[in-house]
Design an enzyme around this catalytic site. Structure first.
Site, PDB file in Angstrom:
ATOM      1  N   GLU A 132       6.002   9.693   3.322  1.00 21.20           N
ATOM      2  CA  GLU A 132       5.577   8.365   2.888  1.00 21.20           C
ATOM      3  C   GLU A 132       4.595   8.483   1.729  1.00 21.20           C
ATOM      4  O   GLU A 132       3.647   9.262   1.779  1.00 21.20           O
ATOM      5  CB  GLU A 132       4.922   7.589   4.033  1.00 21.20           C
ATOM      6  CG  GLU A 132       4.591   6.155   3.651  1.00 21.20           C
ATOM      7  CD  GLU A 132       4.116   5.313   4.824  1.00 21.20           C
ATOM      8  OE1 GLU A 132       4.173   4.076   4.729  1.00 21.20           O
ATOM      9  OE2 GLU A 132       3.670   5.889   5.843  1.00 21.20           O
ATOM     10  N   TYR A 141      -5.844   1.030   8.946  1.00 21.15           N
ATOM     11  CA  TYR A 141      -6.927   1.391   8.027  1.00 21.15           C
ATOM     12  C   TYR A 141      -8.272   1.138   8.705  1.00 21.15           C
ATOM     13  O   TYR A 141      -9.047   0.276   8.302  1.00 21.15           O
ATOM     14  CB  TYR A 141      -6.809   0.626   6.715  1.00 21.15           C
ATOM     15  CG  TYR A 141      -5.637   1.093   5.876  1.00 21.15           C
ATOM     16  CD1 TYR A 141      -5.727   2.244   5.109  1.00 21.15           C
ATOM     17  CD2 TYR A 141      -4.432   0.406   5.879  1.00 21.15           C
ATOM     18  CE1 TYR A 141      -4.649   2.688   4.355  1.00 21.15           C
ATOM     19  CE2 TYR A 141      -3.347   0.839   5.141  1.00 21.15           C
ATOM     20  CZ  TYR A 141      -3.464   1.985   4.376  1.00 21.15           C
ATOM     21  OH  TYR A 141      -2.392   2.436   3.641  1.00 21.15           O
ATOM     22  N   ASP A 143       5.571   0.314   3.306  1.00 24.11           N
ATOM     23  CA  ASP A 143       5.764  -0.910   4.076  1.00 24.11           C
ATOM     24  C   ASP A 143       5.607  -2.121   3.173  1.00 24.11           C
ATOM     25  O   ASP A 143       5.512  -2.000   1.957  1.00 24.11           O
ATOM     26  CB  ASP A 143       4.759  -0.959   5.231  1.00 24.11           C
ATOM     27  CG  ASP A 143       3.350  -0.672   4.737  1.00 24.11           C
ATOM     28  OD1 ASP A 143       2.908  -1.348   3.784  1.00 24.11           O
ATOM     29  OD2 ASP A 143       2.685   0.227   5.272  1.00 24.11           O
ATOM     30  N   ASP A 160       0.797  -1.227   0.000  1.00 22.17           N
ATOM     31  CA  ASP A 160       0.000   0.000   0.000  1.00 22.17           C
ATOM     32  C   ASP A 160       0.825   1.271   0.000  1.00 22.17           C
ATOM     33  O   ASP A 160       0.459   2.268  -0.601  1.00 22.17           O
ATOM     34  CB  ASP A 160      -0.954   0.015   1.201  1.00 22.17           C
ATOM     35  CG  ASP A 160      -0.217   0.200   2.522  1.00 22.17           C
ATOM     36  OD1 ASP A 160       0.706  -0.604   2.806  1.00 22.17           O
ATOM     37  OD2 ASP A 160      -0.539   1.142   3.266  1.00 22.17           O
TER      38      ASP A 160
END
Length: 630
Positions: free
Chosen positions: A478, A233, A84, A81
Site C-alpha cells: 500500500e 491514525y 482507500d 491518504d
C-alpha cells in the site's frame, strides 16, 4: 492506511566540531529527475473532488462531490491518504507540510528539473481543501469518510457508496495535534506562495495563525474527539510535539519573536529538549522540530533562547547519528541497509528520516560545521551520502533489485494495494463496481493493476529485505501520500546538486517573482530578450510591436515567442507570468499559470508559437515552470 506506533527515545548528548565543507552535488546511477517527476505525479492519482482540465493521470475521474454536504460545509477536494477513499486530516496536513518544506529548501533544484510548477500545484490542491476544512477560527474538520465502512468495500473513488460523514474538532472537542499540524502546513505553504500569489499566501497565514491559537488554547488529542480515527491514525505521541512543530513553522513564516520564544519557553515542558528520537513521521514530529530549531540556532537566531535551543540541537544530532548507526541508540536496518522501524508501511520512516538528514547536511555545510557522533565524526557529505543510499535502495539498489517506486525501473510492484489503480478505469468501463463485488472481481485478481499508479512509494520490504508483490499484502504494497512528500526534496537535491547558496538563509524560489506596483513609464520601455542559457530547451523572446497613447497613458503591444529548441516534441508546457497588467491572447490560463492554447497540443522540435499582451508597463516576466518532451 497507518497503524499506530510506539515511541522510542534516549538522552545521549552530541557535540559539534567546526570544519568547512564545500557545497556538494552527487551523481549516481539513477535518474533522480525522472523519479522526481513520477513522485509528484502520484499526487494527482490521489486527488479527490472535481479534477482540473490539466489533470495528467487520465484514468482518474471526479469523486467525493458531496463531501461535507450533510454537515452544511463544502469539503470537496483534498487527497485520499493511501489506497482507500478516506480523507484523514492529520496525515494530509503532514503531507502538505513536507511538500512545502521540500519546495522551500530545494525549489531552485525543482525548477531546474522543470517540476516546480507541478510541485506547487500539488501543495495548492491540499491547501485549497484545508481552507475549506477550517470554516471558523476554532473549528476544523479532520476527517471525511469512515475507515471501517470504507475497508468493508473495494470500490473506485468514482463509485464509492460508503459513508462520507465529516468529523470535526472545536473547543468542546479539541485536537491540538490536528490543529497544530494543520497550522504548520498552512504556514509552510504560505511561504511557498508568498512571491507569486500574495493574497493567497496571506489567507493561508491567517488560517495558520488562528489554528495555532486554537491548538494552544484548547488542548487535547484529536483522536479523543474524532474517535473513529483511532484505528487508523492514532495520535500516540500526543499533541505536545505538534504545538512545537506549529510554532516553529509560524516563526519561519512570520519572523515573529513570539513563536521563537514559545519554542524557548516550552521546550522542556513540551518535550522538545528531552525526547531524543529515532523516527520522524505524521505522528511523531520531535525530530523535525529539533532540526528546525537547530537551523535557527546555526543562523544566529538563538538570542536569549540559545541555551535551550542547544538542547534541541543535541537531540537533532542524536537523530542524525542514530540514522547513520553512529550513536548510542541506533535505528534498526535491514541486511541491505534500509532503515527499518516497523513492518507496516516502513517506507514512510525511510523517506522522512532521509529528508531530515539531507537538509541537516546542507545546514551544516552552510554553517561550515560538522558533527561528532558517539562512534566517530560525521561530515555533511557523509550525511548526504547516507540519504542517497536510502533513496537508491528505494529505486532498486537492494538485494531484490526491486524498485519500490511504481513505474520507475523495470522491476516494480504490479499489484498495488490501491482501490483506484486496481480496478479498471470508469473511462474504460463505466459499469458500476459494487461494494463487495470489487473484492470478488478486482481485489482477488492475481494480475497486474489495470492502471499504473506512477510514482507511488509502497510500504516496502520487511526487516530482512523480503517483499511479496501481492494486493492483499497491504503492509508492503500500500502506498501513502506521506511516503512521497519528503522524497520530493531529496530527489530534487540529488538531481540538481546544491546550487551554492546559504541554506541557513531564506531561499528565493526562482519562478515566484514579487508583483510590483503598476508602473506608468513616460517613455518607451527598454525591452531586452529574456535571457536563455545555451543549454535551455525552451527559449523565450519578447519585443514591442506597437504603442499608442490613450487618455494620457502610453500602451504597448508585446509579442512573445516561445521556441522548442530540443530535438523532441514539447508537450504540457506551463508558464508563470508576473508583472502582467493587461489582457493576454494566445495562451490558456489555468489557475495561476498559463499553457498552450486549446488549438495547440504539441510544439514540434524547432517550432515556435506566439502570444501577445497589452499593458502600459515594461515587459512582463515570463518563466518556464514545467514541460514534457516526447
Amino acid at each position: 492506511m497507518e497503524k499506530s506506533v510506539g515511541l522510542c527515545f534516549s538522552i545521549a548528548p552530541l557535540f559539534l566540531i567546526v570544519g568547512f565543507l564545500a557545497p556538494l552535488a552527487l551523481a549516481g546511477g539513477h535518474n533522480y529527475g525522472d523519479a522526481l517527476s513520477k513522485s509528484i505525479l502520484f499526487f494527482e492519482a490521489q486527488r479527490s473532488g472535481y479534477l482540473p482540465g490539466n489533470q495528467r493521470v487520465r484514468w482518474r475521474g471526479n469523486s467525493g462531490l458531496n463531501d461535507g454536504k450533510t454537515s452544511g460545509v463544502d469539503l470537496v477536494g483534498g487527497y485520499y491518504d493511501a489506497g482507500d477513499n478516506v480523507k484523514f486530516g492529520l496525515p494530509m496536513a503532514f503531507t502538505i507540510t513536507m511538500m512545502s518544506w521540500s519546495i522551500l529548501e530545494y525549489g531552485k533544484q525543482m525548477a531546474a528539473s522543470g517540476e516546480l510548477g507541478h510541485a506547487i500545484d500539488a501543495v495548492k490542491w491540499g491547501t485549497d481543501y484545508l481552507i475549506k476544512a477550517h470554516p471558523q477560527p476554532d473549528v476544523l474538520y479532520g476527517e471525511v469518510g469512515d475507515g471501517n465502512t470504507d475497508h468493508y468495500c473495494w470500490q473506485r473513488p468514482e463509485d464509492m457508496t460508503t459513508s462520507r460523514a465529516a468529523y470535526r474538532i472545536d473547543p468542546s472537542r479539541p485536537g491540538s495535534d490536528l490543529a497544530g499540524e494543520t497550522a504548520a502546513a498552512m504556514a509552510a505553504a504560505s511561504m511557498v506562495f508568498r512571491r507569486y500569489n500574495s493574497a493567497y499566501s496571506a489567507e493561508l497565514l491567517k488560517h495558520a495563525s488562528q489554528l495555532f491559537d486554537f491548538a494552544d488554547k484548547y488542548r487535547g488529542k484529536y483522536d479523543s474527539s474524532i474517535t473513529i480515527a483511532q484505528k487508523y491514525y492514532r495520535s500516540v505521541s500526543g499533541y505536545a510535539d505538534e504545538l512545537l512543530w506549529g510554532a516553529a513553522w509560524m516563526y519561519k513564516a512570520t519572523n515573529n519573536a513570539y513563536y521563537l520564544n514559545y519554542l524557548g519557553k516550552n521546550g522542556d515542558a513540551l518535550g522538545g529538549t528531552g525526547w531524543a528520537m529515532t523516527e520522524f513521521g505524521w505522528d511523531v514530529k520531535y525530530a523535525g522540530v529539533q532540526t528546525l530549531v537547530a537551523k535557527f540556532l546555526m543562523a544566529g537566531k538563538g538570542g536569549g533562547n540559545t541555551a535551550v535551543f542547544e538542547k534541541y540541537q543535541e537531540k537533532a544530532e542524536f537523530f542524525m547519528c542514530s540514522c547513520l548507526g553512529k550513536g548510542n541508540r541506533n535505528a534498526q536496518k535491514t541486511p541491505g541497509g534500509l532503515i527499518f522501524r516497523q513492518r507496516w508501511n516502513n517506507m514512510q520512516f525511510v523517506t522522512s528520516a532521509s529528508f531530515l538528514v539531507t537538509v541537516y547536511s546542507d545546514y551544516l555545510t552552510s554553517a561550515g560545521k560538522s558533527l561528532r557522533c558517539a562512534s566517530g565524526n560525521v561530515s555533511p557529505s557523509q550525511l548526504l551520502s547516507f540519504a542517497k543510499s536510502q533513496v537508491d535502495y528505494i529505486l532498486g539498489d537492494n538485494p531484490r533489485a526491486t524498485s519500490y517506486m511504481v513505474g520507475y525501473g523495470n522491476n516494480y510492484p504490479r499489484q498495488v494495494h490501491h482501490r483506484a489503480s486496481s480496478i479498471v478505469s470508469y473511462k474504460v468501463d463505466p459499469t458500476f463496481v459494487t461494494c463487495r463485488g470489487g473484492y470478488a472481481t478486482w481485489y482477488n485478481r492475481k494480475a497486474s493493476d489495470p492502471n499504473l499508479l506512477t510514482g507511488a512509494i509502497v510500504g516496502g520490504p520487511d526487516a530482512y529485505d523480503n517483499f511479496a508483490d501481492q494486493r492483499d499484502n497491504y503492509e508492503q504494497t500500500e502506498p501513502a501520500t506521506y511516503n512521497n512528500a519528503p522524497l520530493l526534496g531529496i530527489l530534487a537535491r540529488l538531481h540538481a546538486g546544491h546550487s551554492g547558496y546559504n541554506q541557513l538563509l531564506p531561499v528565493e524560489l526562482p519562478t515566484l517573482k514579487p508583483i510590483a506596483a503598476h508602473p506608468t513609464p513616460s517613455t518607451k520601455p527598454v525591452v531586452k530578450p529574456t535571457p536563455v542559457s545555451s543549454a535551455s530547451l525552451v527559449a523565450i523572446t519578447q519585443k514591442v510591436t506597437a504603442s499608442w497613447v490613450s487618455r494620457g497613458k502610453t500602451y504597448y503591444r508585446y509579442s512573445t515567442i516561445v521556441t522548442n529548441k530540443s530535438s523532441k516534441d514539447l508537450k504540457n508546457l506551463k508558464l508563470y507570468i508576473s508583472k502582467l497588467y493587461g489582457p493576454i491572447w494566445g495562451l490558456t490560463k489555468s489557475g495561476d499559470s498559463y499553457s498552450f492554447p486549446s488549438w495547440v497540443n504539441t510544439l514540434a522540435a524547432g517550432k515556435s508559437i506566439e502570444f501577445v499582451y497589452i499593458h502600459s508597463a515594461s515587459q512582463a516576466v515570463v518563466s518556464v515552470s514545467s514541460y514534457t518532451l516526447a
